[in-house]
Motif scaffolding. Sequence first.
Motif, PDB file in Angstrom:
ATOM      1  N   GLY A 158      -9.191  -4.782  -3.658  1.00 42.50           N
ATOM      2  CA  GLY A 158      -8.264  -5.170  -2.368  1.00 42.50           C
ATOM      3  C   GLY A 158      -6.898  -4.774  -2.900  1.00 42.50           C
ATOM      4  O   GLY A 158      -5.889  -4.938  -2.117  1.00 42.50           O
TER       5      GLY A 158
ATOM      6  N   THR B 219      -8.914  -7.958   4.365  1.00 48.10           N
ATOM      7  CA  THR B 219      -9.284  -7.580   3.055  1.00 48.10           C
ATOM      8  C   THR B 219     -10.570  -8.781   2.711  1.00 48.10           C
ATOM      9  O   THR B 219     -10.367  -9.714   2.686  1.00 48.10           O
TER      10      THR B 219
ATOM     11  N   GLU C 249      -5.126  -2.426  -0.175  1.00 45.19           N
ATOM     12  CA  GLU C 249      -4.762  -3.055   1.177  1.00 45.19           C
ATOM     13  C   GLU C 249      -3.575  -3.750   1.196  1.00 45.19           C
ATOM     14  O   GLU C 249      -3.036  -4.211   2.158  1.00 45.19           O
TER      15      GLU C 249
ATOM     16  N   TYR D 165       0.056  -9.150   1.268  1.00 43.82           N
ATOM     17  CA  TYR D 165      -1.057  -8.506   2.474  1.00 43.82           C
ATOM     18  C   TYR D 165      -0.547  -9.174   3.768  1.00 43.82           C
ATOM     19  O   TYR D 165       0.177 -10.305   3.805  1.00 43.82           O
TER      20      TYR D 165
END
Length: 359
Positions: free
Chosen positions: A87, A115, A90, A110
């Motif tokens: 992840g 994700t 992202e 994030y």
Amino acid sequence: MGKLRKKTRQRLLVFIMIGILIIGSGVTYFFLRKDRSESKPNDNGEENRVVDDPIVKKVSVIDLDSKTRPYAVMINNNSAVWKYQSGMNEAYIVYEMLVEGGITREMALYKDASTAKIASVRSSRHYFLDYALENDAIYVHWGWSPKAQSDISTLGINNINGLTYEGSYFFRDSTVKAGYEHRGYTKMESLNKATEKLKYRSTTDQGSLLAYSVDPIDLGSMEGAVDAKYVEVPYSSGFTAKFFYDEETKMYKRSQNKTDLIDYTSKERITTKNLIVYSVSYSTMDNYGRLDMKNVGSGTGYYISEGKAVPITWEKSSRASRTKYKYKNGDELVVNDGRTYIGLQPNGKVPNMNASLPV
């Protein structure tokens, strides 16, 4: 004579009708095009109407108009899990900082993400909280040091702890061939549910920490610019982050020591567009070897992107205040549209932009 006058009136009426139609068409065309045009000054300082539709460019790494509150997730960076990180591509910002034992830990941000797997999630260290605060982020971790536990309570930080919510918002991945403590992961769907359950504020009035440019920035023309095709960022004698510039993608491929970092879930190389690297003061604070950080103040560093590096300054006035980055001439730092890595090296360590590519 009567018939002649009648024909004359008929012809006049036809001409009048044609004139009305022509004028009406012109007025309609003017207002239709007016809504699609923009003003630009000509050489005399007067406004010209440019009838071409303007193309509105937007930053792609995040939605700058979004009011969604970000998450700041603590990421394990132990050598045992380099091949299991998930992840990271992202996240729009990744911080890396030194922790005890000469290794580092990361914190990934994030925003508006979906994700499906973020791994592996690890415990908090108190100075990471400063950077969750400066982004107004909900802090996600799996455990904590005594100082981090105290500060989370004292500072009133909205946090989601894997120690409390294992089995609901956090899980263990049995496919990870590493110690039990390295197998923890979460996903954005679970974090959103936790935020709702814990009644945390899910929106923010703060804008983006960084200013972005939708057009490529020519760092090579700036004062102090140097080549930065292969960059080494040492944190300790045995721990160095490495970045290889890819001319085709215009991204930096990430490696840690001699290990290329590849996302365990997507199988894609972990990359970043921008690097911001500078030094702060670390010191040992307990018998376990945990560290303290003196990051309130100012100093110098580098902004690195698209194969070039330029000197910058940084300033942070308090733990919760936003770090202000500026070019050497005093202008606010503007970065290229893309993911950004922010590395806080210990004093005495500097990035090596003249490193030779390893064989």
